[in-house]
Write a protein that holds these residues in place. Structure first.
Motif, PDB file in Angstrom:
ATOM      1  N   VAL A  45       0.758  -1.060   0.037  1.00 38.27           N
ATOM      2  CA  VAL A  45      -0.172   0.078  -0.032  1.00 38.27           C
ATOM      3  C   VAL A  45       0.801   1.459   0.113  1.00 38.27           C
ATOM      4  CG1 VAL A  45      -1.937   1.294   1.178  1.00 38.27           C
ATOM      5  CG2 VAL A  45      -1.901  -1.091   1.210  1.00 38.27           C
ATOM      6  N   ILE A  46       0.431   2.335  -0.915  1.00 37.26           N
ATOM      7  CA  ILE A  46       1.107   3.696  -0.659  1.00 37.26           C
ATOM      8  C   ILE A  46      -0.123   4.603  -0.182  1.00 37.26           C
ATOM      9  CG2 ILE A  46       2.000   5.447  -2.271  1.00 37.26           C
ATOM     10  CD1 ILE A  46       2.897   3.274  -4.138  1.00 37.26           C
ATOM     11  N   GLY A  47       0.227   5.116   0.908  1.00 38.36           N
ATOM     12  CA  GLY A  47      -0.509   6.293   1.563  1.00 38.36           C
ATOM     13  C   GLY A  47      -0.409   7.706   0.945  1.00 38.36           C
ATOM     14  N   ILE A  48      -1.021   8.512   0.404  1.00 36.25           N
ATOM     15  CA  ILE A  48      -0.658   9.776  -0.010  1.00 36.25           C
ATOM     16  C   ILE A  48      -1.772  10.770   0.967  1.00 36.25           C
ATOM     17  CG2 ILE A  48      -0.946  11.464  -1.812  1.00 36.25           C
ATOM     18  CD1 ILE A  48      -0.767   8.918  -3.667  1.00 36.25           C
ATOM     19  N   ASP A  49      -1.036  11.885   1.406  1.00 38.14           N
ATOM     20  CA  ASP A  49      -2.123  12.898   1.930  1.00 38.14           C
ATOM     21  C   ASP A  49      -1.401  14.208   2.122  1.00 38.14           C
ATOM     22  OD1 ASP A  49      -3.622  14.427   4.130  1.00 38.14           O
ATOM     23  OD2 ASP A  49      -4.444  12.257   4.481  1.00 38.14           O
ATOM     24  N   ARG A  50      -2.146  15.367   1.778  1.00 38.06           N
ATOM     25  CA  ARG A  50      -1.284  16.572   2.012  1.00 38.06           C
ATOM     26  C   ARG A  50      -1.319  17.294   3.178  1.00 38.06           C
ATOM     27  NH1 ARG A  50      -5.739  20.437  -1.356  1.00 38.06           N
ATOM     28  NH2 ARG A  50      -7.549  19.225  -1.379  1.00 38.06           N
ATOM     29  N   ASP A  51      -2.049  16.558   3.959  1.00 37.83           N
ATOM     30  CA  ASP A  51      -2.136  17.248   5.618  1.00 37.83           C
ATOM     31  C   ASP A  51      -0.872  16.779   6.107  1.00 37.83           C
ATOM     32  OD1 ASP A  51      -2.688  18.084   8.166  1.00 37.83           O
ATOM     33  OD2 ASP A  51      -4.661  17.140   8.195  1.00 37.83           O
ATOM     34  N   PRO A  52      -0.256  17.732   6.795  1.00 39.94           N
ATOM     35  CA  PRO A  52       1.238  17.433   7.153  1.00 39.94           C
ATOM     36  C   PRO A  52       0.915  16.604   8.620  1.00 39.94           C
ATOM     37  CG  PRO A  52       0.797  19.764   7.538  1.00 39.94           C
ATOM     38  CD  PRO A  52      -0.214  19.225   6.500  1.00 39.94           C
ATOM     39  N   ASN A  53      -0.283  16.735   9.319  1.00 37.02           N
ATOM     40  CA  ASN A  53      -0.129  16.038  10.416  1.00 37.02           C
ATOM     41  C   ASN A  53      -0.414  14.516  10.196  1.00 37.02           C
ATOM     42  OD1 ASN A  53      -0.540  18.341  11.839  1.00 37.02           O
ATOM     43  ND2 ASN A  53      -2.765  18.644  11.952  1.00 37.02           N
ATOM     44  N   ALA A  54      -0.617  14.127   8.755  1.00 42.18           N
ATOM     45  CA  ALA A  54      -0.753  12.743   8.600  1.00 42.18           C
ATOM     46  C   ALA A  54       0.655  12.137   8.533  1.00 42.18           C
ATOM     47  CB  ALA A  54      -1.440  12.500   7.199  1.00 42.18           C
ATOM     48  N   LEU A  55       1.645  12.830   8.624  1.00 47.93           N
ATOM     49  CA  LEU A  55       3.057  12.158   8.526  1.00 47.93           C
ATOM     50  C   LEU A  55       3.364  11.305   9.638  1.00 47.93           C
ATOM     51  CD1 LEU A  55       5.634  11.943   7.239  1.00 47.93           C
ATOM     52  CD2 LEU A  55       6.450  13.994   8.397  1.00 47.93           C
ATOM     53  N   SER A  56       3.115  11.579  10.856  1.00 46.28           N
ATOM     54  CA  SER A  56       3.524  10.684  11.871  1.00 46.28           C
ATOM     55  C   SER A  56       2.803   9.388  11.851  1.00 46.28           C
ATOM     56  CB  SER A  56       3.162  11.599  13.223  1.00 46.28           C
ATOM     57  OG  SER A  56       1.655  11.746  13.225  1.00 46.28           O
ATOM     58  N   ALA A  57       1.487   9.226  11.557  1.00 43.48           N
ATOM     59  CA  ALA A  57       0.800   7.980  11.503  1.00 43.48           C
ATOM     60  C   ALA A  57       1.348   7.315  10.272  1.00 43.48           C
ATOM     61  CB  ALA A  57      -0.755   8.295  11.236  1.00 43.48           C
ATOM     62  N   GLY A  58       1.737   8.019   9.374  1.00 42.59           N
ATOM     63  CA  GLY A  58       2.493   7.292   8.078  1.00 42.59           C
ATOM     64  C   GLY A  58       3.840   6.550   8.464  1.00 42.59           C
ATOM     65  N   GLN A  59       4.693   7.456   8.959  1.00 47.82           N
ATOM     66  CA  GLN A  59       5.792   6.870   9.750  1.00 47.82           C
ATOM     67  C   GLN A  59       5.540   5.584  10.726  1.00 47.82           C
ATOM     68  OE1 GLN A  59       7.445  10.541  11.249  1.00 47.82           O
ATOM     69  NE2 GLN A  59       8.560  10.963   9.408  1.00 47.82           N
ATOM     70  N   ALA A  60       4.616   5.892  11.417  1.00 47.61           N
ATOM     71  CA  ALA A  60       4.192   4.673  12.270  1.00 47.61           C
ATOM     72  C   ALA A  60       4.067   3.298  11.284  1.00 47.61           C
ATOM     73  CB  ALA A  60       3.201   4.819  13.139  1.00 47.61           C
ATOM     74  N   LEU A  61       3.173   3.508  10.555  1.00 47.86           N
ATOM     75  CA  LEU A  61       2.881   2.299   9.801  1.00 47.86           C
ATOM     76  C   LEU A  61       3.959   1.732   8.984  1.00 47.86           C
ATOM     77  CD1 LEU A  61      -0.896   2.892   8.315  1.00 47.86           C
ATOM     78  CD2 LEU A  61      -0.033   1.040   9.922  1.00 47.86           C
ATOM     79  N   GLU A  62       4.815   2.596   8.307  1.00 52.44           N
ATOM     80  CA  GLU A  62       5.978   2.209   7.606  1.00 52.44           C
ATOM     81  C   GLU A  62       6.688   1.465   8.574  1.00 52.44           C
ATOM     82  OE1 GLU A  62       6.905   5.691   4.312  1.00 52.44           O
ATOM     83  OE2 GLU A  62       7.577   5.811   6.623  1.00 52.44           O
ATOM     84  N   ALA A  63       7.004   1.803   9.977  1.00 56.79           N
ATOM     85  CA  ALA A  63       7.729   0.724  10.794  1.00 56.79           C
ATOM     86  C   ALA A  63       7.090  -0.303  11.029  1.00 56.79           C
ATOM     87  CB  ALA A  63       7.930   1.474  11.837  1.00 56.79           C
ATOM     88  N   GLU A  64       5.757  -0.440  11.116  1.00 55.41           N
ATOM     89  CA  GLU A  64       4.884  -1.689  11.452  1.00 55.41           C
ATOM     90  C   GLU A  64       4.990  -2.553  10.402  1.00 55.41           C
ATOM     91  OE1 GLU A  64       0.478  -3.039  13.130  1.00 55.41           O
ATOM     92  OE2 GLU A  64       1.025  -0.664  13.053  1.00 55.41           O
ATOM     93  N   PHE A  65       4.651  -2.082   9.324  1.00 58.20           N
ATOM     94  CA  PHE A  65       4.418  -2.830   7.948  1.00 58.20           C
ATOM     95  C   PHE A  65       5.853  -2.591   7.094  1.00 58.20           C
ATOM     96  CE2 PHE A  65       0.469  -2.275   9.525  1.00 58.20           C
ATOM     97  CZ  PHE A  65      -0.253  -3.800   9.470  1.00 58.20           C
ATOM     98  N   SER A  66       6.968  -2.729   7.431  1.00 62.13           N
ATOM     99  CA  SER A  66       8.096  -2.592   6.571  1.00 62.13           C
ATOM    100  C   SER A  66       8.265  -3.299   5.524  1.00 62.13           C
ATOM    101  CB  SER A  66       9.438  -2.870   7.658  1.00 62.13           C
ATOM    102  OG  SER A  66      10.498  -2.550   6.729  1.00 62.13           O
ATOM    103  N   GLY A  67       8.266  -2.767   4.386  1.00 65.18           N
ATOM    104  CA  GLY A  67       8.461  -3.161   3.075  1.00 65.18           C
ATOM    105  C   GLY A  67       7.205  -3.368   2.279  1.00 65.18           C
TER     106      GLY A  67
END
Length: 331
Positions: A45-67
């Motif tokens: 999955v690729i997640g896209i969002d223009r809201d800067p507040n979404a970045l932290s949630a995105g980084q957390a999921l990148e760590a949880e679902f690495s690759g």
């Protein structure tokens, strides 16, 4: 209160994720749809969002679902550019949840809601003009057009006149001041909704170019999805739902009717680029409505990409009466 994604079960069913498939969550937010996809199948999955507040949630999921998950800052209409930047060419599925999120509404400093006093901002990103810029710089006619077209406010001219008069006394810079001005203009003692609701909706859609974004994203999805790829769109207002409905009906060959024995259809047009999953919009089930009142106005439409080429014609935004360029030039 934690974020509850609307129509999650129906979104996952509509996308039907498969192992190793690539899906884009174009309105990532807190990652509700993304997490649903990643747990439903061993997909990417690729997640896209223009809201800067979404970045932290995105980084957390990148760590949880690495690759398996990557986050990209930007607008969902830029999906083709995002895919190119990440070394991808095509998509198996694309989901959009159109409109403002409950998280954005709950943050008074974002200025989306009149329920809490805050700066009149309404930007989903940190760039571009604000709602305060619009109400203080645009003409009475321009404001009336925005309220009528994007908010379907029948008393748009009266609301615009009251705003012009009020800003002549002092600039309108907060959500509660704008709501008070509009309430005086429109009234609404016997209405089930606050009289400023449609004006706030209109300003939000205008400031974020939401209809233009949606039109460009639908066209991009048509180009990027592989045959058999799935498009799922969740909307909350009639304007967006009508656009999605019209696009899918047209691209599936449903628009214009099929002729009759008295007047058979001669020009069938381009081959259908989508097949409808359901002919009617899907609404939330009673069990979800009990848990998540925000789902009341949600409508889901889904379609499957065929092997036909993408159409050349663009989505007509005939109701787009004013562009953001006019406001930007006034700043």
């Amino acid at each position: 209160m934690s974020h509850v994604p609307v129509l999650l079960r129906e979104v996952i069913e509509g996308l039907a994720p498969k192992p190793d498939g690539l899906y884009v969550d174009g309105t990532f937010g807190a990652g509700g749809y993304t997490r649903g996809l990643l747990t439903a199948a061993p997909c990417r999955v690729i997640g896209i969002d223009r809201d800067p507040n979404a970045l932290s949630a995105g980084q957390a999921l990148e760590a949880e679902f690495s690759g398996r998950f990557r986050f990209a800052a930007g607008t969902f209409s830029q999906v083709e550019t995002v895919l190119q930047d990440l070394g991808e060419a095509t998509l198996d599925g694309f989901v959009l949840d159109i409109g403002v999120s409950s998280m954005q509404i709950d943050q008074a400093e974002r200025g989306f809601s009149f329920q809490k006093s805050g700066p009149l901002d309404m930007r989903m990103s940190v760039d571009g003009p604000t709602a305060a810029d619009a109400v203080n710089l645009l003409s009475e006619q321009e404001l009336a057009d925005i309220f009528y077209v994007y908010g379907e406010e029948r008393r748009s001219r009266r609301a615009a006149k009251f705003i012009i008069d009020a800003r002549g006394e002092a600039p309108i810079t907060t959500t509660d001041r704008l709501a008070e001005v509009v309430q005086r203009a429109i009234g609404g003692k016997h209405s089930a909704i606050h009289p400023a609701t449609r004006v706030f909706q209109a300003l939000r859609i205008f400031i974020n170019d939401e209809l233009g974004e949606l039109a460009r994203a639908l066209e991009a999805a048509e180009r990027a999805l592989v045959p058999g790829g799935r498009l799922v769109v969740v909307t909350f207002h009639s304007l967006e739902d009508r656009m999605v409905k019209s696009f899918l009906r047209s691209r599936s060959g449903q628009a214009g009717g099929g002729g009759s024995r008295h007047a058979p259809r001669v020009d069938a047009g381009p081959a259908a680029s989508f097949e409808l999953v359901t002919r009617r919009a899907v609404s939330a089930a009673p069990d979800e409505l009990e848990l998540n009142p925000r789902a009341r106005s949600a409508k889901l439409r889904a379609a499957v990409r065929t092997s036909a080429p993408a159409w050349d014609d663009r989505i007509a935004l005939s109701r787009n009466v004013i562009g953001l360029e006019r406001l930007e030039s006034a700043l």
